[in-house]
Design a protein around this motif. Structure first.
Motif, PDB file in Angstrom:
ATOM      1  N   GLU A  93     -30.847   4.918  35.487  1.00  0.00           N
ATOM      2  CA  GLU A  93     -31.797   4.035  36.154  1.00  0.00           C
ATOM      3  C   GLU A  93     -32.773   4.890  36.951  1.00  0.00           C
ATOM      4  O   GLU A  93     -32.387   5.870  37.588  1.00  0.00           O
ATOM      5  N   LEU A  94     -34.037   4.498  36.900  1.00  0.00           N
ATOM      6  CA  LEU A  94     -35.078   5.167  37.688  1.00  0.00           C
ATOM      7  C   LEU A  94     -35.327   4.314  38.927  1.00  0.00           C
ATOM      8  O   LEU A  94     -35.768   3.178  38.817  1.00  0.00           O
ATOM      9  N   ASP A  95     -35.022   4.871  40.097  1.00  0.00           N
ATOM     10  CA  ASP A  95     -35.158   4.097  41.336  1.00  0.00           C
ATOM     11  C   ASP A  95     -36.598   3.662  41.565  1.00  0.00           C
ATOM     12  O   ASP A  95     -36.873   2.481  41.719  1.00  0.00           O
ATOM     13  N   LEU A  96     -37.500   4.637  41.612  1.00  0.00           N
ATOM     14  CA  LEU A  96     -38.919   4.342  41.839  1.00  0.00           C
ATOM     15  C   LEU A  96     -39.756   5.109  40.824  1.00  0.00           C
ATOM     16  O   LEU A  96     -39.501   6.283  40.558  1.00  0.00           O
ATOM     17  N   VAL A  97     -40.749   4.446  40.272  1.00  0.00           N
ATOM     18  CA  VAL A  97     -41.739   5.105  39.425  1.00  0.00           C
ATOM     19  C   VAL A  97     -43.056   4.963  40.169  1.00  0.00           C
ATOM     20  O   VAL A  97     -43.485   3.856  40.505  1.00  0.00           O
ATOM     21  N   MET A  98     -43.677   6.119  40.455  1.00  0.00           N
ATOM     22  CA  MET A  98     -44.877   6.115  41.286  1.00  0.00           C
ATOM     23  C   MET A  98     -45.952   6.996  40.656  1.00  0.00           C
ATOM     24  O   MET A  98     -45.670   7.814  39.779  1.00  0.00           O
ATOM     25  N   GLN A  99     -47.152   6.814  41.118  1.00  0.00           N
ATOM     26  CA  GLN A  99     -48.291   7.608  40.662  1.00  0.00           C
ATOM     27  C   GLN A  99     -48.775   8.447  41.832  1.00  0.00           C
ATOM     28  O   GLN A  99     -48.946   7.947  42.938  1.00  0.00           O
ATOM     29  N   ASP A 100     -48.966   9.736  41.587  1.00  0.00           N
ATOM     30  CA  ASP A 100     -49.517  10.657  42.584  1.00  0.00           C
ATOM     31  C   ASP A 100     -50.698  11.364  41.924  1.00  0.00           C
ATOM     32  O   ASP A 100     -50.519  12.345  41.212  1.00  0.00           O
ATOM     33  N   GLY A 101     -51.885  10.803  42.100  1.00  0.00           N
ATOM     34  CA  GLY A 101     -53.053  11.329  41.399  1.00  0.00           C
ATOM     35  C   GLY A 101     -52.871  11.110  39.911  1.00  0.00           C
ATOM     36  O   GLY A 101     -52.632   9.990  39.463  1.00  0.00           O
ATOM     37  N   THR A 132     -50.418  12.423  38.213  1.00  0.00           N
ATOM     38  CA  THR A 132     -49.015  12.701  37.909  1.00  0.00           C
ATOM     39  C   THR A 132     -48.138  11.469  38.074  1.00  0.00           C
ATOM     40  O   THR A 132     -48.214  10.773  39.086  1.00  0.00           O
ATOM     41  N   LEU A 133     -47.317  11.223  37.068  1.00  0.00           N
ATOM     42  CA  LEU A 133     -46.316  10.168  37.136  1.00  0.00           C
ATOM     43  C   LEU A 133     -45.085  10.764  37.819  1.00  0.00           C
ATOM     44  O   LEU A 133     -44.621  11.843  37.443  1.00  0.00           O
ATOM     45  N   ARG A 156     -37.470   9.968  29.863  1.00  0.00           N
ATOM     46  CA  ARG A 156     -37.977  10.074  28.483  1.00  0.00           C
ATOM     47  C   ARG A 156     -38.024   8.704  27.815  1.00  0.00           C
ATOM     48  O   ARG A 156     -38.981   8.380  27.113  1.00  0.00           O
ATOM     49  N   THR A 157     -37.008   7.899  28.034  1.00  0.00           N
ATOM     50  CA  THR A 157     -36.986   6.538  27.486  1.00  0.00           C
ATOM     51  C   THR A 157     -38.127   5.719  28.067  1.00  0.00           C
ATOM     52  O   THR A 157     -38.825   5.001  27.347  1.00  0.00           O
ATOM     53  N   TYR A 158     -38.330   5.835  29.374  1.00  0.00           N
ATOM     54  CA  TYR A 158     -39.420   5.108  30.043  1.00  0.00           C
ATOM     55  C   TYR A 158     -40.771   5.510  29.446  1.00  0.00           C
ATOM     56  O   TYR A 158     -41.592   4.655  29.124  1.00  0.00           O
ATOM     57  N   LEU A 159     -41.000   6.811  29.295  1.00  0.00           N
ATOM     58  CA  LEU A 159     -42.279   7.295  28.766  1.00  0.00           C
ATOM     59  C   LEU A 159     -42.515   6.790  27.344  1.00  0.00           C
ATOM     60  O   LEU A 159     -43.634   6.395  27.005  1.00  0.00           O
ATOM     61  N   ALA A 160     -41.479   6.797  26.543  1.00  0.00           N
ATOM     62  CA  ALA A 160     -41.616   6.315  25.162  1.00  0.00           C
ATOM     63  C   ALA A 160     -41.894   4.814  25.150  1.00  0.00           C
ATOM     64  O   ALA A 160     -42.777   4.351  24.424  1.00  0.00           O
ATOM     65  N   ARG A 161     -41.159   4.066  25.959  1.00  0.00           N
ATOM     66  CA  ARG A 161     -41.338   2.606  25.993  1.00  0.00           C
ATOM     67  C   ARG A 161     -42.730   2.231  26.488  1.00  0.00           C
ATOM     68  O   ARG A 161     -43.355   1.312  25.978  1.00  0.00           O
ATOM     69  N   GLU A 162     -43.218   2.958  27.489  1.00  0.00           N
ATOM     70  CA  GLU A 162     -44.541   2.672  28.061  1.00  0.00           C
ATOM     71  C   GLU A 162     -45.677   3.365  27.299  1.00  0.00           C
ATOM     72  O   GLU A 162     -46.842   3.199  27.651  1.00  0.00           O
ATOM     73  N   GLN A 163     -45.318   4.169  26.311  1.00  0.00           N
ATOM     74  CA  GLN A 163     -46.287   4.939  25.517  1.00  0.00           C
ATOM     75  C   GLN A 163     -47.211   5.747  26.413  1.00  0.00           C
ATOM     76  O   GLN A 163     -48.438   5.698  26.284  1.00  0.00           O
ATOM     77  N   ARG A 164     -46.595   6.506  27.324  1.00  0.00           N
ATOM     78  CA  ARG A 164     -47.365   7.315  28.274  1.00  0.00           C
ATOM     79  C   ARG A 164     -47.177   8.788  27.986  1.00  0.00           C
ATOM     80  O   ARG A 164     -46.071   9.230  27.697  1.00  0.00           O
ATOM     81  N   THR A 165     -48.287   9.501  28.041  1.00  0.00           N
ATOM     82  CA  THR A 165     -48.256  10.959  27.995  1.00  0.00           C
ATOM     83  C   THR A 165     -49.102  11.432  29.157  1.00  0.00           C
ATOM     84  O   THR A 165     -50.312  11.193  29.192  1.00  0.00           O
ATOM     85  N   CYS A 166     -48.458  12.035  30.118  1.00  0.00           N
ATOM     86  CA  CYS A 166     -49.145  12.496  31.308  1.00  0.00           C
ATOM     87  C   CYS A 166     -48.254  13.497  32.026  1.00  0.00           C
ATOM     88  O   CYS A 166     -47.067  13.597  31.729  1.00  0.00           O
ATOM     89  N   PRO A 167     -48.817  14.240  32.967  1.00  0.00           N
ATOM     90  CA  PRO A 167     -47.963  15.133  33.759  1.00  0.00           C
ATOM     91  C   PRO A 167     -46.932  14.296  34.529  1.00  0.00           C
ATOM     92  O   PRO A 167     -47.249  13.203  35.011  1.00  0.00           O
ATOM     93  N   CYS A 168     -45.712  14.804  34.585  1.00  0.00           N
ATOM     94  CA  CYS A 168     -44.634  14.094  35.279  1.00  0.00           C
ATOM     95  C   CYS A 168     -43.902  15.061  36.202  1.00  0.00           C
ATOM     96  O   CYS A 168     -43.909  16.272  35.976  1.00  0.00           O
ATOM     97  N   ARG A 169     -43.242  14.485  37.206  1.00  0.00           N
ATOM     98  CA  ARG A 169     -42.359  15.290  38.046  1.00  0.00           C
ATOM     99  C   ARG A 169     -41.236  14.408  38.572  1.00  0.00           C
ATOM    100  O   ARG A 169     -41.331  13.185  38.569  1.00  0.00           O
ATOM    101  N   PHE A 170     -40.174  15.068  38.994  1.00  0.00           N
ATOM    102  CA  PHE A 170     -39.017  14.404  39.567  1.00  0.00           C
ATOM    103  C   PHE A 170     -38.916  14.774  41.035  1.00  0.00           C
ATOM    104  O   PHE A 170     -38.803  15.951  41.377  1.00  0.00           O
TER     105      PHE A 170
END
Length: 122
Positions: free
Chosen positions: A40-48, A50-51, A84-98
């Motif tokens: 489970e992903l607690d929070l998904v946020m945008q920082d500029g 970067t996802l 990875r599942t979230y990115l595939a489901r949302e069809q997103r390609t962008c810089p990411c960080r944890f």
């Protein structure tokens, strides 16, 4: 043993306060509690551009260890798989960080410690 419904409610309250605190730091909330394969992903946020996948960890005190210590290598692997599942489901390609956001205290009186790019995945 504590009531799991109470623990869930407390966890939800802490995540809500954490999201608000991160928004005050300039991030934008995209979603909470995204269930994905293996985790489970607690929070998904945008920082500029970067996802940001934020793992929120809470403890009332640090008497038995700091919340940051609970994000072990197996937990990191589960978060990476979920992302990875979230990115595939949302069809997103962008810089990411944890990131990890540690919360200590009792809501609403929490102290936050934010570790950006706590571990690498991509």
């Amino acid at each position: 043993m504590s009531d799991p419904r109470t623990a869930r409610a407390r966890g939800s309250a802490v995540e809500g306060l954490a999201a608000e605190w991160l928004e005050e730091q300039g991030l934008t909330l995209l979603g909470r509690n995204h269930h994905a394969k293996g985790g489970e992903l607690d929070l998904v946020m945008q920082d500029g551009d970067t996802l940001v996948f934020v793992e929120v960890k809470h403890r009332q005190t640090t008497r038995y260890g700091h919340p940051l210590e609970t994000v072990t290598a197996p937990k990191q692997r589960r978060l990476i798989r979920a992302a990875r599942t979230y990115l595939a489901r949302e069809q997103r390609t962008c810089p990411c960080r944890f990131d990890i956001l540690a919360a200590v205290g009792t809501p609403p009186a929490l102290t936050f410690e934010w570790v950006k790019a706590a571990f690498a995945a991509f």
